[in-house]
Design an enzyme around this catalytic site. Structure first.
Site, PDB file in Angstrom:
ATOM      1  N   GLY A   1      -3.556 -25.005   7.607  1.00 39.63           N
ATOM      2  CA  GLY A   1      -4.898 -24.885   8.159  1.00 39.63           C
ATOM      3  C   GLY A   1      -5.542 -23.593   7.682  1.00 39.63           C
ATOM      4  N   CYS A   2      -6.851 -23.552   7.738  1.00 43.18           N
ATOM      5  CA  CYS A   2      -7.568 -22.390   7.211  1.00 43.18           C
ATOM      6  C   CYS A   2      -7.293 -21.137   8.038  1.00 43.18           C
ATOM      7  CB  CYS A   2      -9.063 -22.692   7.150  1.00 43.18           C
ATOM      8  SG  CYS A   2      -9.752 -23.375   8.676  1.00 43.18           S
ATOM      9  N   TYR A   3      -7.454 -21.259   9.369  1.00 42.64           N
ATOM     10  CA  TYR A   3      -7.165 -20.096  10.217  1.00 42.64           C
ATOM     11  C   TYR A   3      -5.722 -19.617  10.056  1.00 42.64           C
ATOM     12  CZ  TYR A   3     -11.538 -20.771  12.930  1.00 42.64           C
ATOM     13  OH  TYR A   3     -12.845 -20.884  13.347  1.00 42.64           O
ATOM     14  N   PRO A   4      -4.742 -20.538  10.125  1.00 38.87           N
ATOM     15  CA  PRO A   4      -3.352 -20.078  10.006  1.00 38.87           C
ATOM     16  C   PRO A   4      -3.097 -19.260   8.741  1.00 38.87           C
ATOM     17  CG  PRO A   4      -3.378 -22.297  10.881  1.00 38.87           C
ATOM     18  CD  PRO A   4      -4.812 -21.961  10.520  1.00 38.87           C
ATOM     19  N   THR A   5      -3.696 -19.650   7.613  1.00 36.32           N
ATOM     20  CA  THR A   5      -3.479 -18.875   6.389  1.00 36.32           C
ATOM     21  C   THR A   5      -3.879 -17.417   6.585  1.00 36.32           C
ATOM     22  OG1 THR A   5      -3.775 -20.801   4.970  1.00 36.32           O
ATOM     23  CG2 THR A   5      -4.216 -18.637   3.964  1.00 36.32           C
TER      24      THR A   5
END
Lengths: 334, 334, 334, 334
Positions: C148-152
């Site tokens: 996911g974008c946030y997790p990265t």
């Protein structure tokens, strides 16, 4: 005066509510909506938590008519026709913010909007809600057709000049730029943030329905005109800037004088000092229209700016209703 | 080819650096700046950390000349004159992004820019860096005058139509809107975020220096024209949209055909299908110009869109230098 | 390699197309969509007129499988499960950009996403597509679950520090801000320009589905953590900035050293010089993650920035597929 | 009351003028500026053409003192010290919007601002202008120190909870995002549109001067706290959103109850219904602070939103002055 707002949950309804909350004579008596009845108004517009927590009512016009002395119709075009007729039949004053009564005749309306008009008889009494130009007729009107947002920004600078014959009518260009509230509250591709941010483009080129409205009303200045009008979407919430081009053989001082004379005593019209261009930020959240003139040889450039939801809609509607109710036109407006 | 960018720290310099980093034939050999010499380029533009960490050099042209085969001059007007003369004297090819060599003569330059021109002798050989129109002359040019951003968006749609005599030349309006990078990197009231965000306005009305440039270059299409040009500031970083108005008695299919024929084989010109308006978002970070035509009776509206820093400056400069160096004009460009 | 993009018309599909157009080894062989089949891709994304005019195909996986060697699945979660199983069964490599295979087990997936998982058997082989951490396993993977974008933006700064035991795990806060492309292409109230412009707010507080993903992956660093994660909508198109708070008794030089050692040789990770905060503008349209460290007593603040659609989705997917195909991870990426 | 605004041309001065124009009891008697004396105020802020055309006066305090009963000081820190002393000596009430009297002592002020304080004697009587917390003391105050914008958004949600001992004081994080008006009217790299648009980043990490102010004032709730505060620049004109993290073993209903009780009868504090996050758009151009609570296990997240120029500066100043003048605190405010 007890006021009803019919179709209160769109952007023009919201702007009306914000104005009426501070209006000394108008009191909100009913806020209606087909889809959001039963919801507190402040749940739709949380800005108004603790200020307008009124429950939204259904579009039951009979019930509404009992509570109000005047109504603002913030409905899509076609829907206003029956509503206007109903509230007029109950003796209420009506300010219609849709296009239903702007074009003067069933024929022109149907040509432009491509739908039948069901209340032809009301055209005769509908007055165009542009107080600085049609204020006299508004004093005795029961029904006002509030102008479109773009037309306000184009008509107000041009009307006096055309009336006095100071500009050529044969090649007038109006290049207009609008904030996204003009596209309404319903989400669409057009209003998706990612299609607007860092973008600029024209739309409805040579086919926008405000073009015939501009021509029709300017025609009342005495001469047929055929303005070339192009609307654009600007990545801002609120505001319209129109840059208007025409030929004129009159000098700029006389042109400015013409506008100042025509709009003398009109609080909401500001003719800017030479050299300043009209800017949407300077009229945001106000009922002003700023107008600036530039000239070189016979080339005339006019820039105007309004808040599309205030002077371009709900502010003009309140100003109009003020007059219809015998109040000073500036009452409750900035 | 070893490339020097003189005045590399402004927005056009930055855009050039981003293009050249991916260019297969041009290698950055020198980046100069008066005020930022000694700083790594990536400290000025942290986007390029790890990509262009080269130290910025001082504006020592002698030293620079030893390292490069060609230079891009990203200097303010007046400063380019000596620099161009110097690098030409050393046998380098020169693409000048300033206005110093665009206007064809000392007289016109001095009339428009109100400063003396010190290298009159170079006007004779300077070629206007608009490859789709002046490509043949660029093949043998040593000095190119890269067009202004606004002129590119106005000239490219109009030139072929004027050349073929398909539009009237007597009342042409160009209403242009530019992103804020067009105002340059130096902070000012004009570029303060709070004066731009939620604002829209014209500036330089009837007095912008790109207006004579537009008229001068369009004059080469065969007929004197006097375009009425108004620039506006749009709250976006990059992009110019121009909406152009003229009269024409030719039908739209023939007008489109004229443009398609003129620009046949030119990768960076896209004539849009009827109904679509040009949008800045669709050309952002590319070297394309999108052109759209609309017509109703004799009213012609053209909308065009470019990235002001790419097709409007640094992309055109690389495209031009490609031709001057015998490469395909598209080399290293999108 | 012939590449298929399944669900190519959303924002991550578009970003993939833009990357693949310039990729030296991957060639776009099929672009599919359920709703837009038959349309040229450039009609959906006019930026790509003249570049990617390929017709969009229907979601006929059998037909697609014949044309491609590898697929990127840009489908909503749940839809990727069958698609991944199908393409794997045909011997294709699969990079899934949905959440379907990120969480390691049917149990966790169903707990978080509240829907049944139909391909439990694939969890065993799915590798988390974060090449700088799981690169070794990706070399032999057939199926990658792109993060996911946030997790990265949260995992990459924290993973090495947790692995080395240099920060406390008991109270970690990640305050993240995302551009609106993160909310997808479908118009909604949330993405309406007028609800975003001049607004800033949190959403999904203590309930966002990326929070368990962050915790699950960080758990692989050796210790259970329970990050407090809050996403916000920022009025920008692209970019995520995360400001991360933790306690640490290690000095900032050692913390920076830990990150630099862990990410040594990894082109897309930039540990900023002390004093500079990570900015989304500096990573826009690139596959970089910028990481900055700040410390005062035991208070550690880390800021990171990525382009949510590139390093946060499609760039990471290409980087991952590069590795799965035996290419250098940077191939075709900036 | 006749009011003077000293340093009236910055953003807080402008916001004050806009509020005072509608205030029923306060009349603008003097607007001063060092650099713009002699200019009509509406030339600096053209929004106010026709509304506030008063000439700006020089900073001649003697002359000003004759015309006013109370002053708002909108000066940079250090400049307020002498000005406050002077106007107090003339028997005027003073609301100082700078940082000069916020920190309670010469020692703390000099430690934080790194400049000498020349009016130590005034600390004893200066009251922090946060009416919902220090309203009692303001009733008899002659000198009020109006809070910083960030501190207002952080202190108001936390003060009651700390006072009642309902949250742990040992690890409180405040992650704040501010509009660009917070950076002031003077153009700089930081406020250049192109550095803000499509960007998001932190600044002043672990070193912002509002951090000690937050800690000092929260300390008055009874316990030393050391908030970890990070400000960010959001690409909006107006508004601050703060997301605040703490541990608490009290349930969310009781926490909400604590805030509601503490702020009972306070018009400008809105504790939102559970599930809604505070949004800057909902408080724009108002004196409200919206506060929202979220909780999961012992993890407490609070989001608050204010207009940085209204509740975060000029609105709070008028509210404070209202109290100092014996008026209802809401007079003239929305």
């Amino acid at each position: 005066m007890r006021i009803g707002i019919i179709g209160a949950t769109g952007f023009t309804g919201f702007e009306l509510v914000k104005i009426l909350v501070k209006h000394p004579e108008f009191k909100i008596a009913a806020l209606t909506s087909t889809s959001l009845a039963g919801t507190p108004y402040s749940a739709v517009y949380p800005q108004l938590r603790g200020i307008v927590d009124n429950l939204i009512e259904s579009d039951d016009y009979d019930k509404c008519a009992e509570k109000v002395d005047a109504v603002f119709l913030c409905l899509p075009h076609t829907a206003s026709q029956e509503a206007a007729a109903f509230f007029l039949s109950k003796g209420k004053k009506v300010a219609d913010l849709s296009a239903d009564f702007r074009l003067g005749s069933k024929e022109l309306y149907e040509f432009v909007y491509k739908v039948p008009h069901k209340k032809e008889e009301l055209f005769a009494e509908a007055v165009y809600g542009m107080p600085e130009i049609f204020g006299e007729q508004l004093k005795t009107a029961r029904l006002a057709a509030i102008p479109g947002c773009y037309p306000t920004s184009v008509i107000m600078p041009l009307f006096p000049l055309l009336k006095e014959g100071l500009i050529d009518g044969d090649f007038i260009v109006a290049d207009s730029k609008s904030g996204i509230t003009g596209a309404g509250k319903t989400p669409s591709e057009k209003t998706h943030f990612c299609n607007v941010q860092e973008n600029f483009q024209a739309y409805g080129v040579l086919s926008h329905r405000h073009n015939p409205e501009i021509n029709y009303i300017l025609g009342k200045a005495g001469k047929h005109v055929d303005v070339i009008f192009t609307p654009h979407l600007a990545p801002i919430n609120k505001g319209i800037e129109s840059t208007i081009y025409a030929r004129s053989h009159t000098d700029i001082f006389q042109l400015a004088e013409c506008l100042k004379t025509f709009y003398k005593g009109r609080r909401f019209v500001r003719i800017l000092d030479f050299g300043n261009a009209a800017a949407t930020a300077n009229v945001r959240d106000t009922n002003f229209i700023d107008i600036a003139l530039f000239k070189k040889a016979d080339k005339l450039v006019i820039t105007s700016a309004i808040d599309n939801l205030v002077k371009g809609a709900s502010g003009a509607a309140v100003q109009t209703m003020n007059i219809m109710c015998g109040l000073d036109e500036t009452t409750g407006l900035i």
